[in-house]
Design a protein around this motif. Structure first.
Motif, PDB file in Angstrom:
ATOM      1  N   VAL A 393       0.866  -1.172   0.000  1.00  0.00           N
ATOM      2  CA  VAL A 393       0.000   0.000   0.000  1.00  0.00           C
ATOM      3  C   VAL A 393       0.905   1.225   0.000  1.00  0.00           C
ATOM      4  O   VAL A 393       1.829   1.324   0.810  1.00  0.00           O
ATOM      5  CB  VAL A 393      -0.928   0.033   1.232  1.00  0.00           C
ATOM      6  N   TYR A 394       0.642   2.114  -0.921  1.00  0.00           N
ATOM      7  CA  TYR A 394       1.458   3.315  -1.052  1.00  0.00           C
ATOM      8  C   TYR A 394       0.578   4.541  -0.854  1.00  0.00           C
ATOM      9  O   TYR A 394      -0.576   4.568  -1.274  1.00  0.00           O
ATOM     10  CB  TYR A 394       2.105   3.374  -2.434  1.00  0.00           C
ATOM     11  N   LEU A 395       1.150   5.554  -0.238  1.00  0.00           N
ATOM     12  CA  LEU A 395       0.419   6.777   0.053  1.00  0.00           C
ATOM     13  C   LEU A 395       1.060   7.945  -0.689  1.00  0.00           C
ATOM     14  O   LEU A 395       2.261   8.188  -0.547  1.00  0.00           O
ATOM     15  CB  LEU A 395       0.436   7.048   1.564  1.00  0.00           C
ATOM     16  N   MET A 396       0.271   8.629  -1.479  1.00  0.00           N
ATOM     17  CA  MET A 396       0.711   9.856  -2.133  1.00  0.00           C
ATOM     18  C   MET A 396       0.177  11.020  -1.306  1.00  0.00           C
ATOM     19  O   MET A 396      -1.022  11.103  -1.051  1.00  0.00           O
ATOM     20  CB  MET A 396       0.152   9.939  -3.553  1.00  0.00           C
ATOM     21  N   TYR A 397       1.070  11.882  -0.866  1.00  0.00           N
ATOM     22  CA  TYR A 397       0.618  12.975  -0.019  1.00  0.00           C
ATOM     23  C   TYR A 397       0.806  14.315  -0.704  1.00  0.00           C
ATOM     24  O   TYR A 397       1.494  14.433  -1.712  1.00  0.00           O
ATOM     25  CB  TYR A 397       1.332  12.951   1.331  1.00  0.00           C
TER      26      TYR A 397
END
Length: 652
Positions: A393-397
């Motif tokens: 799971v990757y988070l783009m902020y």
């Protein structure tokens, strides 16, 4: 237990009337009708044959189950590996001008897609009636659909993907001429604009009914043809893929029993109706006072362009609530986080989950799975986004800091922690019924409560008076309750298209009939033949049935929230409960998350809602009970009509 006739060669072993075995030829018609009493050795032979048959049958069943189990284990490992590769391919930074790199990525994704289709087809080759293990049957059923739309082969990449992208760009293409030639735009700029974010910002601020109507109609007229073609291609693709995979089309679309889920959604709508009608009546009164009978019938449905205005302006100073609950009497929520960095917002959202007993996210996650924004392309309207291919799971902020961003991170973290909890399962159980969304909703309800903001020291020196609490609650109700029937209608339209209850020639009329019935909404003008009037949000993430996800996450999110508050022994009104720091809540969450989709929906949800795992609006109604009471009293005093008459608009 069934046996093959050949097992017994030329004899059948039958019980005799006196309890002894008798033996008759395989073809009684060819022999005298005489019962022969076999000698003991014949009895022994028959018993041996029966025993051999039973052992043979049991052995065959065991062998078939072993074969299925071996395939399942191998497929799970392959499935895990392929999604691991897809995650790496898709998430790695793209340079849109580097065509060689993009072509390489596409080639790899196609190879992986072919492998997933192979798993689906091999799983379909197993005869489920011969599989004894319930767990293996469940696994094979899951594996039959892992090929998804990839079973369409090159058509998926050349047609489906192109049409999905085209639907997403309907809202971002700058092809709409500004109202009055740009006279109301900054510097009277007449350059073409897009629905998102340009027109959406106008809807959030405009008080001009004619301007809102112009953009409502113009965007639909501009996109009518392409929306119809692109959208129907997607519908047909799912129907075709379901036929190839030999699974019901709704199972492929929803990922669970759609018939039961629709029944639960309908029940939730019935429960919500009294509150919705009271809120609808209030909103219609305020719009009538503002625009008059030329624009809105005081007893009829609300025109959609004004309905959208109400939704978009729910938290603004021009809301329909302004005369009763002024925006100026609410705190400036962005002030609560203005001293924090974007990374600090992420850490704050993570701390909510660790307070429930979850492990802190790894240093590797913070280093490699949180993607920084592209500094070469700053975007003031950037949104945090999540890329979920469990176990990755990757988070783009976003660098932009706001209270809304903080709440979005709290919601996204539910997906991160859910993925961690189910990562030890076989990969075909990762889907988990999209329950990470209602979990995120429940966390946001807690994290945005005045009790939490005060307790965490974010709302320093702020006094939340009873009127301020009501002000906040009323605005939340407009944003939430008015949207729920829209999610339901969008779900129902898609459901009916997939099962051919309606077609593209009749779907627009069907759409408006459902909107009028369930939401009391009408078009701002007569609709002509060939029109397709779905809003841009209908097309957003349509391949992930986003509108259904939103309905379930809103309704079930409030159910989870209430359950967590009860677990926390909260006293007082539900809308100001904070379950931060409660390990018992964390234990319940982990017990549900760790199941993935290994059990049916109700068993999984039952870990949080043991007494009633069905969708219900009752928790939401309890949350907004003060607003409901206020509305009933206000509408009674105003002698306002509850409900709506039929639309007078012509819809072909």
């Amino acid at each position: 237990m069934a046996f093959h006739k050949a097992t017994f060669k030329s004899f059948k072993c039958l019980p005799h009337a006196n309890g002894r075995l008798s033996s008759v030829p395989a073809d009684p018609a060819s022999s005298a009708k005489v019962k022969l009493i076999p000698p003991p050795e014949m009895i022994l032979q028959c018993l041996s044959l029966l025993l051999i048959a039973a052992i043979g049958h049991s052995s065959a069943a065991a062998n078939y189950d072993l074969e299925a189990k071996t395939f399942i284990d191998q497929s799970s490992a392959r499935y895990y590996k392929f999604y691991d590769e897809i995650a790496a391919e898709t998430y790695s930074a793209n340079n849109e001008d580097d065509f060689e790199a993009l072509f390489s990525k596409l080639t790899n994704v196609k190879r992986i897609a072919d492998e997933l289709v192979s798993i689906s087809r091999q799983a379909s080759g197993f005869d489920l009636s011969r599989v004894q293990s319930v767990e293996s049957k469940h696994a094979l059923q899951e594996l039959r659909s892992v090929g998804d739309l990839f079973v369409l082969g090159d058509d998926y990449f050349s047609s489906v993907q192109m049409n999905l992208v085209a639907l997403q760009t309907l809202s971002t293409d700058k092809d709409i001429e500004p109202y009055l030639g740009g006279a109301k735009m900054p510097d009277e700029d007449d350059s073409p604009i897009a629905y998102y974010p340009d027109i959406q910002k106008i809807v959030q601020q405009s008080k001009d009914s004619d301007e809102l109507k112009y953009y409502w109609e113009t965007w639909r007229e501009k996109n009518q043809l392409w929306a119809s073609l692109n959208f129907y291609t997607i519908v047909q693709s799912y129907q075709k893929a379901a036929r190839i995979l030999e699974v019901p089309v709704h199972k492929l679309w929803y990922r669970f029993d759609s018939h039961e889920m629709l029944q639960q959604m309908e029940q939730a709508m019935v429960e919500l109706k009294p509150f919705y009608q009271q809120l609808h009546s209030f909103v219609r009164q305020e719009l009538f006072k503002k625009y008059g009978s030329d624009v809105i019938d005081p007893n009829g449905p609300i025109p959609d362009h004004l309905f959208q205005q109400v939704l978009e302006q729910a938290w603004g100073a021009d809301s329909v609530l302004e005369d009763y609950f002024p925006r100026s009497e609410l705190p400036q929520y962005d002030d609560f986080v203005k001293h924090l960095s974007a990374k600090a917002l992420i850490n704050e959202s993570e701390s909510f989950y660790t307070s429930l007993g979850f492990e802190p996210l790894s240093a590797d996650f913070h280093k490699n799975q949180i993607k920084e924004p592209n500094e070469d392309k700053p975007d003031d309207d950037c949104r945090p986004s999540i890329f979920d291919l469990t176990p990755h799971v990757y988070l783009m902020y976003c660098e932009k800091v706001s209270f809304r961003k903080l709440m979005q991170y709290h919601s996204h973290m539910a997906r991160v922690y859910y993925a961690n909890q189910k990562s030890q399962l076989p990969s075909y159980y990762f889907k988990a019924f999209n329950l990470e969304f209602p979990v995120g909703e429940a966390v946001v309800l807690s994290a945005s409560s005045p009790a939490h903001l005060t307790g965490r020291g974010l709302a320093k020196g702020v006094q939340f008076t009873e009127k301020a609490l009501m002000n906040r609650l009323f605005r939340m109700s407009i944003h939430t309750v008015l949207n729920i029937p829209l999610y339901y209608v969008h779900t129902k339209v898609m459901h009916d298209l997939l099962n051919d209850t309606v077609d593209m020639d009749t779907v627009n009329r069907h759409y408006w009939r459902l909107l009028e019935l369930h939401a009391g909404i009408e078009p701002p003008s007569d609709r002509t033949e060939g029109a397709i009037d779905f809003p841009y949000k209908f097309y957003v993430n349509i391949d992930q049935n986003f509108q259904t996800q939103k309905f379930i996450s809103e309704i079930l999110g409030y159910q989870f929230y209430r359950a967590f508050c009860q677990k926390s022994h909260h006293r007082g009104q539900l809308h100001n409960c904070d379950f931060y720091g409660n390990n018992a809540v964390g234990n319940d969450l982990r017990s549900m998350m760790s199941l993935g989709s290994t059990r049916p929906w109700k068993e999984v949800v039952g870990k949080i809602l043991p007494n009633n795992a069905s969708l219900s609006s009752l928790a939401l109604l309890e949350f907004y009970q003060p607003v409901f009471d206020w509305l009933k009293n206000h509408n009674r005093q105003a002698n306002a009509k509850i409900g709506w008459t039929s639309t007078k608009k012509k819809i072909v």
